[in-house]
Write an enzyme that holds these catalytic residues in place. Sequence first.
Site, PDB file in Angstrom:
ATOM      1  N   GLU A   1      15.528 105.617  49.247  1.00  0.00           N
ATOM      2  CA  GLU A   1      15.321 104.682  48.138  1.00  0.00           C
ATOM      3  C   GLU A   1      14.742 105.409  46.930  1.00  0.00           C
ATOM      4  OE1 GLU A   1      11.921 102.022  48.463  1.00  0.00           O
ATOM      5  OE2 GLU A   1      11.543 102.743  50.487  1.00  0.00           O
TER       6      GLU A   1
ATOM      7  N   ASP B   1      10.484 104.042  52.519  1.00  0.00           N
ATOM      8  CA  ASP B   1       9.021 104.101  52.538  1.00  0.00           C
ATOM      9  C   ASP B   1       8.459 103.219  53.649  1.00  0.00           C
ATOM     10  OD1 ASP B   1       9.151 105.732  50.362  1.00  0.00           O
ATOM     11  OD2 ASP B   1       8.608 104.198  48.892  1.00  0.00           O
TER      12      ASP B   1
ATOM     13  N   ASP C   1       8.275  97.063  50.649  1.00  0.00           N
ATOM     14  CA  ASP C   1       9.531  97.290  49.934  1.00  0.00           C
ATOM     15  C   ASP C   1      10.499  98.128  50.769  1.00  0.00           C
ATOM     16  OD1 ASP C   1       8.904  95.809  47.741  1.00  0.00           O
ATOM     17  OD2 ASP C   1       8.153  97.484  46.549  1.00  0.00           O
TER      18      ASP C   1
ATOM     19  N   ASP D   1       6.385 100.892  53.740  1.00  0.00           N
ATOM     20  CA  ASP D   1       5.676  99.758  53.152  1.00  0.00           C
ATOM     21  C   ASP D   1       6.609  98.551  53.141  1.00  0.00           C
ATOM     22  OD1 ASP D   1       7.488 100.296  51.160  1.00  0.00           O
ATOM     23  OD2 ASP D   1       6.011 100.907  49.660  1.00  0.00           O
TER      24      ASP D   1
END
Length: 653
Positions: free
Chosen positions: A444, A517, A521, A519
């Site tokens: 990403e 990632d 998102d 997290d």
Amino acid sequence: MTDEATVSARAASTGRAKKTRTGGSDYTAASIQVLEGLEAVRRRPGMYIGSTDVRGLHHLVWEVVDNSIDEAMAGHATTVIVTIKGDGTVVVQDDGRGVPVGKHSTGKDALEVVHTVLHAGGKFGGGGYKVSGGLHGVGVSVVNALSSWMRVETSRDGNVWSQEYERGKPRTAVKKEGPQAGRKGTLTSFRADAEMFETTEFSFETISQRLRESAYLTKGIWITLIDERIDRERSFYFEGGLQSFVRHLNRNKEALHTKPIYVERREGTTAVEVALQYNETYTENVLAFANNINTPDGGSHVTGFRAALTSSLNDWARRAGVLKEQDNNLSGDDVREGLTAVISVKLTDPQFEGQTKAKLGNPEVKGQVQNAVADSLGQYLDENPSDGRRIIEKCLTAARAREAARKARDLVIRKGALDGMALPGKLADCQERDPARSELYIVEGDSAGGSAKQGRDRRFQAVLPLRGKLLNVEKARLDKILSSENVRPLIIALGAGIGESFDVAKLRYHRIIIMTDADVDGAHIRTLLLTFFYRHMPQVVDSGFLYIAQPPLYRVSTGKVTKYAQSEKERDRVIKEFNVKNLSVQRFKGLGEMNADQLWETTMNPESRTLLRVDGENAALADEIFTMLMGEKVAPRKDFIKSEARKVRNLDV
């Protein structure tokens, strides 16, 4: 055992062979090895249960449960109880007739023969079972062979009889435990052999899903799952059978007609049962079973169903005047968009492809299913013309979208051809041209893409950064997907097309690795990508080519020694191992925060990385989760968030 391991074993045995003066091996009658009893199963377990990973582990449960379900299908059992003990032992109990005991023609007790001899059971001559899911009596003896310990108790003829086994071999003779005293049926306890399996940890959810399916497929049976490890219990009982099953599958979707269309007929010795219902989504969800065994690769029953569905809808649409004379017929893809269906056939002699029973091969079943579905579906449409018109309109919309998608797909291919098959500009391709040795990291953003491009081994690792959030394909047809600036570069980079034109043989990489990632998102983007592959390139998942990278969350360093951790628990363990008070602990917010060498060392180096391989074994559960998380209905998503919120420990906001 994997193919690679098999080849190595053969090579090693060849190397050990004594050489003659002429350069050949001493390959004589003495070289021929006969594996006694169940040793063949332990030597080559993959031939019998498909694999020795978590999938093969659960196959042990299916084999034992299938025997109890066979008793229910034969009308002799009404209850099945599956218990997972605290030490991992699985206990399966039913109230059927019990395994026969008494002296067998082999000289052994029948109970021992059933559990220690391959291809021994009551499913050959037709006297024991007219319909069975267990295949050729192989199942329970294979479970015995791959268990460190097994105990069987059978209640029949007024008494309870038992025998214990260790890795397939009897530890005791068959012995009488005492009077039956109201007990009936079979109680089987086994402990999977840790020497044979990569893991012996059973999943409550995986077993629960399978038992739910069995209860839907066998009306009137009560099935209970008890997990003593986590103090959970679930029971399943459905009078509605397949109609209840389809309603369950469609519960998070907008149905096109209220009541599922139901087919039930006996064709010769084969019982055919089908339930189907259309919904407003763009995906097909068809589950097929033969003698209650899920056949994910389809077979003759699915072929017959599809043929009947396409011809019946076209015939009725023309009779009703919805399709005009000049209109083309609806295609199979058109009539299956938004379809949820369950197909179940029960027959006396099922011919499965392989012990894992992934595909039904009986050729006569195609015609039997086709006739039953065509007659019942035609009658339903005549009696419910308003439902018929809604279904045909849905199919016509799908046909128009399919034509638009074909044009968009042709444009993508044609544009690539004009550009000399130019690959996306952001793709950093690898030097290797053999797909089996090539990897594609989907990352990403440009920041993570920059670190990945610098850290990769360019000989065999390619990197494709995504720009922004991926399109949610759960809410979009193929024509919209092909016009997306985010999705189109991925399709071109993979090189195998999409939809009808997808050809897995043209895939440019056999390891497609989603690296996002750690997290919220990142999890969202990962879910969007998984939805894309599951809905539009399922062959990638089925072939085992899709992976999820596991980047670390923490870096723990003493200055001289550095270790990485993927969770708080692992971080605390690493800190405890160092046993120093002046430690540097860094939490990575994203891949872009990691240096190229850190990303290589932790996440991209084949020698040290951890990858999760994505599989689609549990298609019904996967479809349910994707629909809930990514579909049009908001309420199921809210309910999921409410129920799972209490489990959150760290929240990124």
